[in-house]
Every structure is written in structure tokens, then in C-alpha cells.
Design a protein around this motif. Structure first.
Motif, PDB file in Angstrom:
ATOM      1  N   ASP A  13       1.163  -0.835  -0.224  1.00 34.44           N
ATOM      2  CA  ASP A  13       0.028  -0.113  -0.061  1.00 34.44           C
ATOM      3  C   ASP A  13       0.850   1.107   0.183  1.00 34.44           C
ATOM      4  O   ASP A  13       1.562   1.421   0.403  1.00 34.44           O
ATOM      5  CB  ASP A  13      -0.516   0.226   1.309  1.00 34.44           C
ATOM      6  CG  ASP A  13      -2.303  -0.605   0.783  1.00 34.44           C
ATOM      7  OD1 ASP A  13      -2.525  -1.273   2.191  1.00 34.44           O
ATOM      8  OD2 ASP A  13      -2.950  -0.392  -0.160  1.00 34.44           O
ATOM      9  N   TYR A  14       0.754   2.321  -0.740  1.00 32.34           N
ATOM     10  CA  TYR A  14       1.516   3.350  -1.343  1.00 32.34           C
ATOM     11  C   TYR A  14       0.298   4.590  -0.683  1.00 32.34           C
ATOM     12  O   TYR A  14      -0.424   4.320  -1.004  1.00 32.34           O
ATOM     13  CB  TYR A  14       2.036   3.436  -1.882  1.00 32.34           C
ATOM     14  CG  TYR A  14       3.242   3.140  -2.008  1.00 32.34           C
ATOM     15  CD1 TYR A  14       2.871   1.957  -3.084  1.00 32.34           C
ATOM     16  CD2 TYR A  14       4.639   3.318  -1.964  1.00 32.34           C
ATOM     17  CE1 TYR A  14       4.490   0.736  -2.576  1.00 32.34           C
ATOM     18  CE2 TYR A  14       5.714   2.126  -1.253  1.00 32.34           C
ATOM     19  CZ  TYR A  14       5.256   0.967  -2.053  1.00 32.34           C
ATOM     20  OH  TYR A  14       6.526   0.255  -1.766  1.00 32.34           O
ATOM     21  N   TRP A  15       0.156   5.769   0.361  1.00 33.51           N
ATOM     22  CA  TRP A  15      -0.459   6.793   0.139  1.00 33.51           C
ATOM     23  C   TRP A  15      -0.020   8.002  -0.670  1.00 33.51           C
ATOM     24  O   TRP A  15       1.063   8.443  -0.588  1.00 33.51           O
ATOM     25  CB  TRP A  15      -1.032   6.910   1.034  1.00 33.51           C
ATOM     26  CG  TRP A  15      -1.735   5.965   2.073  1.00 33.51           C
ATOM     27  CD1 TRP A  15      -1.779   4.612   2.731  1.00 33.51           C
ATOM     28  CD2 TRP A  15      -3.175   5.268   2.314  1.00 33.51           C
ATOM     29  NE1 TRP A  15      -2.128   3.596   3.079  1.00 33.51           N
ATOM     30  CE2 TRP A  15      -3.524   3.788   2.927  1.00 33.51           C
ATOM     31  CE3 TRP A  15      -3.960   6.291   1.743  1.00 33.51           C
ATOM     32  CZ2 TRP A  15      -4.553   3.832   2.936  1.00 33.51           C
ATOM     33  CZ3 TRP A  15      -5.349   6.009   1.899  1.00 33.51           C
ATOM     34  CH2 TRP A  15      -5.687   4.860   2.367  1.00 33.51           C
ATOM     35  N   GLY A  16      -0.448   9.092  -0.759  1.00 34.16           N
ATOM     36  CA  GLY A  16      -0.431   9.946  -1.238  1.00 34.16           C
ATOM     37  C   GLY A  16      -0.205  11.095   0.329  1.00 34.16           C
ATOM     38  O   GLY A  16      -0.343  11.255   1.415  1.00 34.16           O
ATOM     39  N   GLN A  17      -0.235  12.258  -0.104  1.00 36.22           N
ATOM     40  CA  GLN A  17       0.653  13.075   1.478  1.00 36.22           C
ATOM     41  C   GLN A  17      -0.946  13.901   1.804  1.00 36.22           C
ATOM     42  O   GLN A  17      -1.045  14.557   3.028  1.00 36.22           O
ATOM     43  CB  GLN A  17       1.281  14.621   0.927  1.00 36.22           C
ATOM     44  CG  GLN A  17       0.762  15.429   0.288  1.00 36.22           C
ATOM     45  CD  GLN A  17       0.715  15.179  -1.659  1.00 36.22           C
ATOM     46  OE1 GLN A  17       0.174  14.064  -2.148  1.00 36.22           O
ATOM     47  NE2 GLN A  17      -0.095  16.221  -1.943  1.00 36.22           N
ATOM     48  N   GLY A  18      -2.265  14.164   0.932  1.00 38.79           N
ATOM     49  CA  GLY A  18      -3.392  14.538   1.219  1.00 38.79           C
ATOM     50  C   GLY A  18      -3.668  15.769   0.474  1.00 38.79           C
ATOM     51  O   GLY A  18      -3.202  16.732   0.292  1.00 38.79           O
ATOM     52  N   THR A  19      -5.116  15.969   0.004  1.00 37.52           N
ATOM     53  CA  THR A  19      -4.944  18.248  -0.735  1.00 37.52           C
ATOM     54  C   THR A  19      -6.504  17.991  -0.074  1.00 37.52           C
ATOM     55  O   THR A  19      -7.750  17.166   0.409  1.00 37.52           O
ATOM     56  CB  THR A  19      -5.032  17.349  -2.005  1.00 37.52           C
ATOM     57  OG1 THR A  19      -5.457  18.389  -2.343  1.00 37.52           O
ATOM     58  CG2 THR A  19      -6.438  16.258  -2.995  1.00 37.52           C
ATOM     59  N   GLN A  20      -6.287  18.680   0.881  1.00 40.67           N
ATOM     60  CA  GLN A  20      -7.969  19.276   1.543  1.00 40.67           C
ATOM     61  C   GLN A  20      -9.050  19.656   0.093  1.00 40.67           C
ATOM     62  O   GLN A  20      -8.198  20.717  -0.616  1.00 40.67           O
ATOM     63  CB  GLN A  20      -7.611  20.819   2.204  1.00 40.67           C
ATOM     64  CG  GLN A  20      -8.316  21.207   3.274  1.00 40.67           C
ATOM     65  CD  GLN A  20      -9.138  20.227   4.465  1.00 40.67           C
ATOM     66  OE1 GLN A  20      -8.312  20.361   4.906  1.00 40.67           O
ATOM     67  NE2 GLN A  20     -10.250  20.475   4.368  1.00 40.67           N
ATOM     68  N   VAL A  21      -9.954  19.159   0.867  1.00 39.43           N
ATOM     69  CA  VAL A  21     -11.212  19.883   0.311  1.00 39.43           C
ATOM     70  C   VAL A  21     -11.974  20.281   1.029  1.00 39.43           C
ATOM     71  O   VAL A  21     -12.640  19.689   1.992  1.00 39.43           O
ATOM     72  CB  VAL A  21     -12.014  18.804  -0.502  1.00 39.43           C
ATOM     73  CG1 VAL A  21     -13.061  18.738  -0.783  1.00 39.43           C
ATOM     74  CG2 VAL A  21     -10.541  17.897  -1.192  1.00 39.43           C
ATOM     75  N   THR A  22     -12.776  21.803   1.101  1.00 37.07           N
ATOM     76  CA  THR A  22     -13.682  22.230   1.887  1.00 37.07           C
ATOM     77  C   THR A  22     -14.723  23.123   0.845  1.00 37.07           C
ATOM     78  O   THR A  22     -14.063  23.407   0.140  1.00 37.07           O
ATOM     79  CB  THR A  22     -12.533  23.709   2.774  1.00 37.07           C
ATOM     80  OG1 THR A  22     -11.557  23.397   3.274  1.00 37.07           O
ATOM     81  CG2 THR A  22     -13.307  24.514   3.356  1.00 37.07           C
TER      82      THR A  22
END
Length: 121
Positions: free
Chosen positions: A109-118
Motif C-alpha cells: 500500500d502507498y499513500w499520497g500526502q493528502g489534499t484538503q477539500v473544503t
């Protein structure tokens, strides 16, 4: 190593749309499933949608009919089109990929750093 780079998050009003992208790069032999997860403040990370190597999809009930996942196999990229956004969609969205780096290697499994959605009301 494998890197997942996300883009496309931001601030949008309720009812609006956003498109997220996630590109996988690095030492990749094959990618099995790719998907999107999200985590709102104080809550556990949850599945949004996953797409298999064969193109099968599995959406969370809360996003069915509003979100659409697509995948560019040649570019090792996955997209998430989010329409009719609601304030409860506000979260950090994470890209996930199950990757085999070399033939006969196990998948990881690999994950991205995340991106904020508001989503504002």
C-alpha cells in the motif's frame, strides 16, 4: 520507491465541483487497485471509492451518484470528479495505490500526502 502526488483540492461552495488527480511514479511494475479515502477532523479515515485493475469500482454510499472515479492506466493516474459537493464532504482526501515494484514482489500500500477539500455552506 513509489510516490503518489495529489492535486486539485481547494475551497468550493456547496453544490460546486472539484476534480482531484493522483499520479503514481517511481519503481512500478504493476498497480492493482487505486482509490481515494478521506478523513475529516476528529474522524477516522474512510473509503470514498476504489477502482480495481480491471476497472471495477466500489463507492461509499454517501458519494454514489455525485462522485466519479476514472483511471488512466498508461499514466498510472487516477482522478476523482466530485459534483454536487456538500459541507459534509469537507475532509483531507488521500490517494491510495496497491503497487508491485518488481515481478514476483509482494504488493504494498502507498499513500499520497493528502489534499484538503473544503465545502462551504
Amino acid at each position: 520507491q513509489v510516490q503518489l502526488v495529489e492535486s486539485g483540492g481547494g475551497l468550493v461552495q456547496a453544490g460546486g465541483s472539484l476534480r482531484l488527480s493522483c499520479a503514481a511514479s517511481g519503481s512500478i511494475f504493476s498497480i492493482n487497485a487505486m482509490g481515494w479515502y478521506r478523513q475529516a477532523p476528529g474522524q477516522q479515515r474512510e473509503l470514498v471509492v476504489v477502482i480495481s485493475s480491471g476497472g471495477s469500482t466500489n463507492y461509499a454510499d454517501s458519494v454514489k451518484g455525485r462522485f466519479t472515479i476514472s483511471r488512466d492506466y498508461a499514466k498510472n493516474t487516477v482522478y476523482l470528479q466530485m459534483n454536487s459537493l456538500k459541507p459534509e464532504d469537507t475532509a483531507v482526501y488521500y490517494c491510495n495505490a496497491i503497487v508491485r515494484m518488481r515481478w514476483r514482489d509482494p504488493e504494498y500500500d502507498y499513500w499520497g500526502q493528502g489534499t484538503q477539500v473544503t465545502v462551504s455552506s
